[in-house]
Design a protein around this motif. Structure first.
Motif, PDB file in Angstrom:
ATOM      1  N   ALA A   1      -0.332   5.343   4.883  1.00  0.00           N
ATOM      2  CA  ALA A   1       0.045   4.553   3.707  1.00  0.00           C
ATOM      3  C   ALA A   1      -1.157   3.753   3.233  1.00  0.00           C
ATOM      4  O   ALA A   1      -1.777   3.031   4.024  1.00  0.00           O
ATOM      5  N   ILE A   2      -1.483   3.893   1.965  1.00  0.00           N
ATOM      6  CA  ILE A   2      -2.553   3.090   1.362  1.00  0.00           C
ATOM      7  C   ILE A   2      -1.916   1.893   0.672  1.00  0.00           C
ATOM      8  O   ILE A   2      -1.044   2.053  -0.183  1.00  0.00           O
ATOM      9  N   LEU A   3      -2.351   0.691   1.022  1.00  0.00           N
ATOM     10  CA  LEU A   3      -1.868  -0.520   0.368  1.00  0.00           C
ATOM     11  C   LEU A   3      -2.873  -0.963  -0.671  1.00  0.00           C
ATOM     12  O   LEU A   3      -4.000  -1.350  -0.348  1.00  0.00           O
ATOM     13  N   GLY A   4      -2.483  -0.880  -1.946  1.00  0.00           N
ATOM     14  CA  GLY A   4      -3.334  -1.317  -3.048  1.00  0.00           C
ATOM     15  C   GLY A   4      -4.101  -0.183  -3.683  1.00  0.00           C
ATOM     16  O   GLY A   4      -5.031   0.351  -3.082  1.00  0.00           O
ATOM     17  N   MET A   5      -3.720   0.193  -4.905  1.00  0.00           N
ATOM     18  CA  MET A   5      -4.445   1.218  -5.651  1.00  0.00           C
ATOM     19  C   MET A   5      -5.216   0.627  -6.828  1.00  0.00           C
ATOM     20  O   MET A   5      -5.997   1.324  -7.477  1.00  0.00           O
ATOM     21  N   ALA A   6      -4.996  -0.638  -7.140  1.00  0.00           N
ATOM     22  CA  ALA A   6      -5.811  -1.322  -8.142  1.00  0.00           C
ATOM     23  C   ALA A   6      -7.215  -1.519  -7.576  1.00  0.00           C
ATOM     24  O   ALA A   6      -7.397  -1.588  -6.356  1.00  0.00           O
ATOM     25  N   TYR A   7      -8.209  -1.646  -8.449  1.00  0.00           N
ATOM     26  CA  TYR A   7      -9.577  -1.745  -7.950  1.00  0.00           C
ATOM     27  C   TYR A   7      -9.904  -3.122  -7.374  1.00  0.00           C
ATOM     28  O   TYR A   7     -10.883  -3.272  -6.641  1.00  0.00           O
ATOM     29  N   LYS A   8      -9.080  -4.142  -7.707  1.00  0.00           N
ATOM     30  CA  LYS A   8      -9.282  -5.466  -7.138  1.00  0.00           C
ATOM     31  C   LYS A   8      -7.937  -6.153  -7.016  1.00  0.00           C
ATOM     32  O   LYS A   8      -6.934  -5.698  -7.584  1.00  0.00           O
ATOM     33  N   LYS A   9      -7.894  -7.254  -6.278  1.00  0.00           N
ATOM     34  CA  LYS A   9      -6.633  -7.916  -5.986  1.00  0.00           C
ATOM     35  C   LYS A   9      -5.982  -8.510  -7.232  1.00  0.00           C
ATOM     36  O   LYS A   9      -6.668  -8.984  -8.144  1.00  0.00           O
ATOM     37  N   ASP A  10      -4.673  -8.435  -7.244  1.00  0.00           N
ATOM     38  CA  ASP A  10      -3.820  -9.124  -8.219  1.00  0.00           C
ATOM     39  C   ASP A  10      -3.995  -8.657  -9.663  1.00  0.00           C
ATOM     40  O   ASP A  10      -3.737  -9.413 -10.593  1.00  0.00           O
ATOM     41  N   VAL A  11      -4.459  -7.417  -9.852  1.00  0.00           N
ATOM     42  CA  VAL A  11      -4.522  -6.844 -11.201  1.00  0.00           C
ATOM     43  C   VAL A  11      -3.808  -5.500 -11.198  1.00  0.00           C
ATOM     44  O   VAL A  11      -3.568  -4.896 -10.142  1.00  0.00           O
ATOM     45  N   ASP A  12      -3.479  -5.020 -12.396  1.00  0.00           N
ATOM     46  CA  ASP A  12      -2.847  -3.707 -12.522  1.00  0.00           C
ATOM     47  C   ASP A  12      -3.834  -2.684 -13.075  1.00  0.00           C
ATOM     48  O   ASP A  12      -3.444  -1.704 -13.697  1.00  0.00           O
ATOM     49  N   ASP A  13      -5.106  -2.895 -12.819  1.00  0.00           N
ATOM     50  CA  ASP A  13      -6.183  -2.088 -13.371  1.00  0.00           C
ATOM     51  C   ASP A  13      -6.664  -1.069 -12.329  1.00  0.00           C
ATOM     52  O   ASP A  13      -7.268  -1.446 -11.324  1.00  0.00           O
ATOM     53  N   PRO A  14      -6.410   0.225 -12.531  1.00  0.00           N
ATOM     54  CA  PRO A  14      -6.825   1.230 -11.550  1.00  0.00           C
ATOM     55  C   PRO A  14      -8.168   1.891 -11.840  1.00  0.00           C
ATOM     56  O   PRO A  14      -8.589   2.785 -11.099  1.00  0.00           O
ATOM     57  N   ARG A  15      -8.856   1.460 -12.881  1.00  0.00           N
ATOM     58  CA  ARG A  15     -10.067   2.170 -13.312  1.00  0.00           C
ATOM     59  C   ARG A  15     -11.114   2.243 -12.214  1.00  0.00           C
ATOM     60  O   ARG A  15     -11.511   1.233 -11.647  1.00  0.00           O
ATOM     61  N   GLU A  16     -11.555   3.455 -11.916  1.00  0.00           N
ATOM     62  CA  GLU A  16     -12.597   3.733 -10.920  1.00  0.00           C
ATOM     63  C   GLU A  16     -12.236   3.185  -9.535  1.00  0.00           C
ATOM     64  O   GLU A  16     -13.124   2.975  -8.698  1.00  0.00           O
ATOM     65  N   SER A  17     -10.961   2.953  -9.268  1.00  0.00           N
ATOM     66  CA  SER A  17     -10.558   2.390  -7.981  1.00  0.00           C
ATOM     67  C   SER A  17     -10.899   3.344  -6.840  1.00  0.00           C
ATOM     68  O   SER A  17     -10.605   4.544  -6.920  1.00  0.00           O
ATOM     69  N   PRO A  18     -11.496   2.832  -5.749  1.00  0.00           N
ATOM     70  CA  PRO A  18     -11.790   3.710  -4.607  1.00  0.00           C
ATOM     71  C   PRO A  18     -10.535   4.244  -3.940  1.00  0.00           C
ATOM     72  O   PRO A  18     -10.594   5.205  -3.172  1.00  0.00           O
ATOM     73  N   GLY A  19      -9.374   3.619  -4.223  1.00  0.00           N
ATOM     74  CA  GLY A  19      -8.130   4.094  -3.633  1.00  0.00           C
ATOM     75  C   GLY A  19      -7.849   5.552  -3.955  1.00  0.00           C
ATOM     76  O   GLY A  19      -7.293   6.285  -3.125  1.00  0.00           O
ATOM     77  N   PHE A  20      -8.237   6.018  -5.148  1.00  0.00           N
ATOM     78  CA  PHE A  20      -7.977   7.398  -5.546  1.00  0.00           C
ATOM     79  C   PHE A  20      -8.825   8.365  -4.728  1.00  0.00           C
ATOM     80  O   PHE A  20      -8.341   9.413  -4.297  1.00  0.00           O
TER      81      PHE A  20
END
Length: 441
Positions: A331-350
């Motif tokens: 399970a990956i916790l957090g797909m946003a690129y930084k805390k407390d935002v809904d911004d997934p752009r260039e997120s390392p989670g992907f």
């Protein structure tokens, strides 16, 4: 000073000017809010009809901008449209479109070029055009200006062209658009004055520079500075991990020095719309001048290698528990690129998700701010919805990978109910019970 400069200067000063903003994303929408709040008539332009419809209904699609703000903007004469033939209605046009990289990691200016062609098709005397999209030095003068110059209008007399880099930081509650100084560089000194006057209506101070190239280079420097220093601490993390030294404790100790040191923190990779991309704009333009920016390119290589390093740590942690990656539930916790935002752009989670899936893992995720993974340009095959973060869900995972440390997470509950945790953000630093389950990466 031309009659058009005088007329536009008066319209801005008296707040009779109409401000047009191309691109209503994480940069353009806050900008529209600021000008609407300041009393200007604002027209927002976007190709996405869903965004246009939502805004005109008084709805928001960006977490840090509540719907009540959109309603207030609408009451202050803000409107959104996908009709670019209305660009001639705006006195000032601010371009806030993406500037991504191609697969070859070269600048992709297609959004800027297409927007400029749209402006040129409706360009009239008395308009100010300002590019805000982050790009390499020379873009305003060598890419934007030639397109606009194909009209019969003359820059500096009939219309005015400038560059002013966006400094938006999603999720930053200390510094926002209206509290950050704005850098402005015009095609000529009087255009700089005109653009500065416009931005003075919404920001605390304006920093005038001598040319658009200086303003463009300023933004690239700011983000390259961060990228290089993040690469340094990422490399330190790998070294200190092998030496058995806690890099987080090292950073905490170093930042007690009141001068000569600024704390940067390691992570699973770079994310966001600027830092992973902007240094490559600089290395690309350097090659056009016959130079190699080896230091910056090395920093890029270090940062790009971090998802692979983290995936390796997950594999090692599972191996220590007698499990292969293949077939393990992660399970990956957090797909946003930084805390407390809904911004997934260039997120390392992907990339982390893709790497683990390719190793045969059964991967799911939870992110309270991203209920469904959006279609990403480099990861279009990753289609998934956020799993409910229950005790049963956590207990059923072979490994929990913390990629983004959202404040909404109950770290005590997560630590208590997980079998194994790989923590890339030092999110569990204050957890006492169950520390034997935690692996730092």
């Amino acid at each position: 000073m031309s009659k058009h400069w005088n007329a536009l200067e008066a319209r801005i000063r008296e707040k009779r000017a109409t401000v047009g903003i191309i691109g209503l994303g994480y940069v353009g929408l806050p900008l529209a809010r600021a000008f609407a709040t300041a009393g200007f008539h604002v027209i927002g332009f976007d190709l996405d009809p869903m965004k246009v419809q939502k805004l005109n209904r008084g709805e928001s699609y960006i977490r840090q901008i509540p719907a009540s703000d959109i309603v207030a903007m609408r009451e202050n004469r803000f409107e959104a449209t996908d009709r670019f033939d209305r660009l001639d209605e705006a006195d000032a046009i601010l371009v806030c479109v993406p500037t991504p990289l191609t697969d070859a990691r070269e600048p992709d200016l297609s959004y800027v070029v297409n927007s400029t062609h749209a402006i040129a098709g409706q360009l009239r005397a008395g308009q100010l055009i300002v590019l805000e999209s982050t790009t390499y030095p020379g873009t305003t003068r060598k890419v934007v200006l030639p397109i606009l110059d194909r009209t019969d209008l003359k820059v500096g007399e009939d219309y005015f062209l400038a560059f002013s880099p966006e400094r938006e930081d999603p999720g930053n509650h200390t510094f926002g658009l209206t509290s950050i100084p704005k850098v402005v560089g015009g095609h000529d000194a009087k255009t700089t004055d005109l653009a500065a006057l416009l931005y003075q209506q919404i920001v605390p101070s304006v920093v005038k520079v001598s040319a658009p190239e200086v303003a463009e280079a300023c933004k690239i420097l700011e983000n390259t500075y961060r990228a290089v220093n993040i690469a340094l601490v990422n490399e330190m993390k790998i070294l200190y991990d092998r030496m058995g030294i806690d890099v987080w404790e090292v950073i905490d100790a170093a930042k007690t020095k009141p001068f000569g040191f600024q704390a940067f923190y390691p992570g699973p990779g770079l994310g966001g719309h600027c830092i992973p991309i902007d240094p490559f704009y600089l290395t690309w333009v350097a090659r056009q001048y016959g130079l190699s920016t080896r230091f910056i390119e090395l920093a890029g290589e270090v940062n790009m290698s971090m998802p692979g390093y983290v995936a390796g740590k997950v594999a090692d942690a599972l191996n220590e528990h007698g499990k292969p990656v293949k077939g393990s539930k992660i399970a990956i916790l957090g797909m946003a690129y930084k805390k407390d935002v809904d911004d997934p752009r260039e997120s390392p989670g992907f990339e982390l998700m893709d790497l683990l899936l390719n190793k045969g893992a059964s991967v799911s995720y939870n992110d309270p701010h991203i209920p469904t993974l959006p279609k990403m340009r480099h990861w279009p095959h990753l289609k998934m919805s956020s799993s409910s973060l229950t005790t049963e869900y956590l207990a059923g995972q072979d490994c929990v990978l913390i990629a983004t440390e959202h404040s909404a997470y109950d770290w005590g509950m997560i630590a208590k109910n997980s079998r194994l945790i790989v923590d890339t953000r030092n999110a569990l630093k204050n957890i006492k019970e169950g520390r034997e389950k935690i692996v730092r990466a």
